[in-house]
Design an enzyme around this catalytic site. Structure first.
Site, PDB file in Angstrom:
ATOM      1  CB  ALA A  73     -41.349  74.412   6.700  1.00 23.76           C
TER       2      ALA A  73
ATOM      3  N   GLY B 246     -45.515  72.609   3.405  1.00 20.53           N
ATOM      4  CA  GLY B 246     -44.508  72.079   2.482  1.00 20.53           C
ATOM      5  C   GLY B 246     -44.770  70.632   2.117  1.00 20.53           C
TER       6      GLY B 246
ATOM      7  CD  GLU C 267     -45.716  74.905  -0.542  1.00 23.67           C
ATOM      8  OE1 GLU C 267     -44.990  74.788   0.467  1.00 23.67           O
ATOM      9  OE2 GLU C 267     -45.783  75.940  -1.223  1.00 23.67           O
TER      10      GLU C 267
ATOM     11  CD  GLU D 184     -47.713  76.748   3.870  1.00 23.54           C
ATOM     12  OE1 GLU D 184     -48.961  76.679   3.854  1.00 23.54           O
ATOM     13  OE2 GLU D 184     -46.986  75.866   3.379  1.00 23.54           O
TER      14      GLU D 184
END
Ligand code: NAI
Length: 720
Positions: free
Chosen positions: A61, A100, A103, A123
């Site tokens: 992110a 992310g 992911e 994270e």
């Protein structure tokens, strides 16, 4: 953004483009969504490969967007679309796939990684959890135990390890995109049902309840009050026990709690603060960080005690050749043995040969003549250090940097012993020096920008968080520690037990309370320094009621008295606590200390009063913060971030509380001021409780957020 091109006839290649790490910013998410739609709707595209530009898959992110109102496509439906596609989607992972980014890759049907790539879900280190399905897909893919270990620590794994765990399907040394394109073509049109991770169950794990109980216990112990690791365990538990949709709901609920918590803000602040301190400057705005550092290939360390040995190891591990000098024969032999052992163990862990040939040992200071930089780490004694700096100035080659590891002494005075004071700087390492991440680089009044830049750069090469600080007694970290430690002892005099002080601060998040920590470092260190400064003035030795007022302020002789009773701390088996043996680690409350304190209070005419945890916390932490404001006022630290990083990396301040100055901003400066005023009224003989001018000014300026403090600091300094 993301670009779609058709390659090898029927492969849609989607390239993420957002340097330096292809973070999933709004533009990138929009780009991925659009290009995916085009690829899926284009009948000539039979399969898709997702990769990143410039040899980097995706760093996750875009943290700069956290807390903003930036909308746009969200990751979860985008990843779901990839997974449910009938056309195979392959992730070609070069460089790294983090957060992310990983992911996104987990939504793909296959993952191919370059052998040098790293993967992870970090994270948790930002106070969050992998909330774009990462906490639900990873356990389904690699099993609960391995997923727990990755998600709760945020640690990264190599491509080889990722292959072993089953995170990736293939590792290659070749051009990853070409390999992925070829592979994608080979599977086009084949069934993908078993490749959709969200549709799978976690691999069976025996005794799941016990596994989660154990994980939760370990995480709570390590987390020191941080919420995110606990939420990570809860999210993985949801993956193991609930259908995917419900697990995703749980993931979202947990994320919402974390996202709005002060802890995530604190950890994100730390992330940016760590980068900010590397771009160092003085408060007056000199951009010293633009100075070019000198090349340093060789170094010498003078004094091979506790610190010198660790510094030698750290320098050698950085690739420097090191001359290690010690005058005491036995110390030299012991140091050689210990340094060799440390280098051998470190090399064995990495499976490489120990760099033993890069250290030479000597009992003569003359042997440092050819090195680029010297770190002096002899006893904390100004006379001895001055003599050494004078010698070094005569012996060293022109241009060699002369650094001191002193923890308190005046760098300017050491520099004045040399012919080139501009080459003198403090390099204040923390014990053990090869492990602790913090380095205070202390610039004296005459240190040149090039010298400071060189020390900062060397620290960085050594993997340290280097913080440039000004020259004063104790610099930043130890200067602030002193009034904090005073408060701990004053409260013991007033009636608190050592356990109450330590337990309260451990509950707050410290690894160890201050009195237990003094036992660990050795109570005699401070005692010797105080002897040197005349603080002892003979009145504690043998006197029934040693003076509690010295050098114009309140003083606690308790630490000195413990030393006089041979209670030097852990190494002696007794100090504030009783240990299982000399050097033993198990600390127990000691009835002797209790009786000793009762006798002490009686002789001093003190009546023990009931002190609670709140008072302990406020008096210790707010005094520390108050000294932090004084440090800023004096221009010793350039900004609150510098202080906070010093405390997070050198003084075990709980990272999820962001550092003392960030914590103050969270508590609210008016409250900090009000409590300091309250305690100052109750303790008029403790000047460190007097609220700093800067704190008052910040409160008067309307309690601005921490990133606006620098403006007020400048105003206060210009009025001095
Ligand atoms: P130490 O007492 O363990 O070691 C000092 C060493 O210097 C001894 O081996 C001694 O024989 C040697 N030495 C003395 N004069 C010498 C000379 N003229 N030439 C060569 N060697 C000489 O002391 P420690 O704890 O390692 O501290 C060293 C310095 O580091 C001090 O300035 C201290 O304030 C600072 N420091 C200490 C920290 C700690 O936790 N111990 C943390 C950060 C800084």
């Amino acid at each position: 953004m993301a670009q779609l091109i058709r390659v090898a006839g029927s492969v849609g290649l989607i390239t993420l483009q957002n340097p330096p790490v292809n973070a999933l910013s709004l533009a990138v998410r929009v780009g991925i969504t659009d290009t995916l739609k085009r690829a899926f709707n284009d009948p000539t595209v039979k399969c898709v490969v997702i990769c990143g530009s410039n040899g980097m898959f995706c760093g996750g992110a875009d943290i700069k967007e956290f807390g903003t109102k930036i909308g746009g496509p969200v990751l979860i439906p985008m990843i779901n679309d990839i997974e449910s596609s009938d056309k195979p989607v392959v992730a070609a992972i070069e460089g790294g796939a983090f957060g992310g980014g990983l992911e996104l890759a987990l939504g793909c049907h296959y993952r191919i990684a370059h052998s040098k790539a790293m993967l992870g879900l970090p994270e948790v280190t930002l106070g969050l959890l992998p909330a774009a399905g990462g906490s639900q897909r990873l356990p389904r893919l690699i099993g609960v135990s391995a997923a727990l270990s990755l998600i709760t620590t945020g640690s990264h794994v190599t491509a080889a390890k990722a292959l072993q765990l089953g995170i990736v399907d293939q590792v290659t040394d070749q051009n990853t995109v070409e390999v992925a394109v070829k592979f994608a073509l080979s599977i086009a049109g084949k069934p993908l049902d078993t490749r959709r991770i969200s549709t799978l169950s976690c691999p069976p794990t025996p005794d799941l309840d016990a596994l989660f109980e154990g994980a939760m216990q370990m995480v709570r112990q390590r987390a020191r009050g941080a919420m995110a690791p606990v939420a990570c365990v809860q999210a993985v538990r949801a993956a193991a026990t609930l259908p995917y949709e419900q697990g995703m709901q749980r993931e979202a609920e947990l994320m919402a709690t974390l996202f709005t918590s002060g802890q995530a803000r604190a950890l994100q602040y730390c992330f940016f603060a760590q980068r900010a301190v590397a771009k160092w400057s003085t408060l007056s705005g000199d951009r010293w960080d633009t100075s070019k550092p000198k090349a340093v290939q060789s170094a010498a360390v003078i004094g091979l005690g506790t610190m010198g040995r660790g510094i030698v190891v750290a320098l050698v591990r950085t690739g420097l050749t090191v001359v290690a000098v010690e005058t005491q024969e036995k110390q030299l032999a012991d140091a050689k043995k210990e340094i060799t052992g440390m280098l051998e163990r470190g090399a064995a862990r990495q499976g490489v040969a120990p760099p033993l040939a890069n250290v030479t040992y000597s009992s003569s200071i003359q042997s440092v003549a050819g090195v680029d930089l010297v770190v002096e780490a002899v006893f904390e004694d100004m006379g001895i250090k001055e003599k050494i700096f004078k010698q070094l100035s005569a012996i060293c080659k022109p241009g060699a940097l002369l650094c001191s590891n002193t923890s308190t002494l005046d760098i300017g005075r050491l520099a004045s012993q040399t012919r080139h004071p501009e080459l003198v700087v403090g390099m204040h390492f923390f014990a053990p020096a090869h492990v602790m991440k913090l380095l205070e680089v202390v610039y004296g009044p005459r240190s040149s920008a090039e010298t400071v830049a060189t020390a900062m750069q060397l620290g960085k090469r050594m993997g340290k968080v280097s913080v440039a600080v000004g020259n004063c007694q104790g610099f930043v970290g130890n200067r602030m520690l002193s009034p904090f430690m005073d408060q701990a002892q004053f409260m013991v005099e007033e009636g608190a037990s050592p356990e109450l002080i330590d337990d309260t601060l451990v509950e707050f998040g410290y690894v160890m309370g201050p009195l237990r920590m003094s036992d660990l470092s050795g109570l005699d260190i401070g005692w010797r320094i105080r002897k040197g400064t005349g603080m002892l003035d003979g009145s504690s030795g043998g006197s029934p009621a040693p003076s509690r007022f010295r050098q114009g302020r309140r003083y606690s002789p308790l630490g000195d008295m413990l030393c006089e009773h041979g209670r030097l701390g852990q190494k002696a088996g007794k100090g504030w606590y009783l240990y299982d043996k000399p050097g033993g680690r198990v600390a127990k409350p000691d009835p002797w200390v209790r009786t000793f304190l009762e006798g002490y209070r009686a002789r001093q005419g003190l009546v023990a009063r009931c002190i609670d945890g709140q008072e302990v916390l406020e008096r210790c932490v707010y005094t520390l913060i108050n000294e932090g404001f004084k440090v800023l006022e004096d221009g010793i630290a350039a900004g609150p971030e510098d202080i906070d990083m010093i405390y997070v990396f050198g003084y075990s301040w709980p990272r999820h509380r962001g550092g003392p100055m960030f914590y103050a901003s969270m508590v609210g400066l008016p409250k900090v001021l009000e409590r300091l005023e309250h305690y100052r009224r109750a303790n008029p003989d403790v000047p460190s409780l007097e609220p700093s001018r800067l704190l008052r000014k910040l409160v008067a300026s309307g309690n601005p957020p921490i990133y606006q403090w620098r403006k007020v600091i400048k105003q206060v300094r210009s009025q001095l």
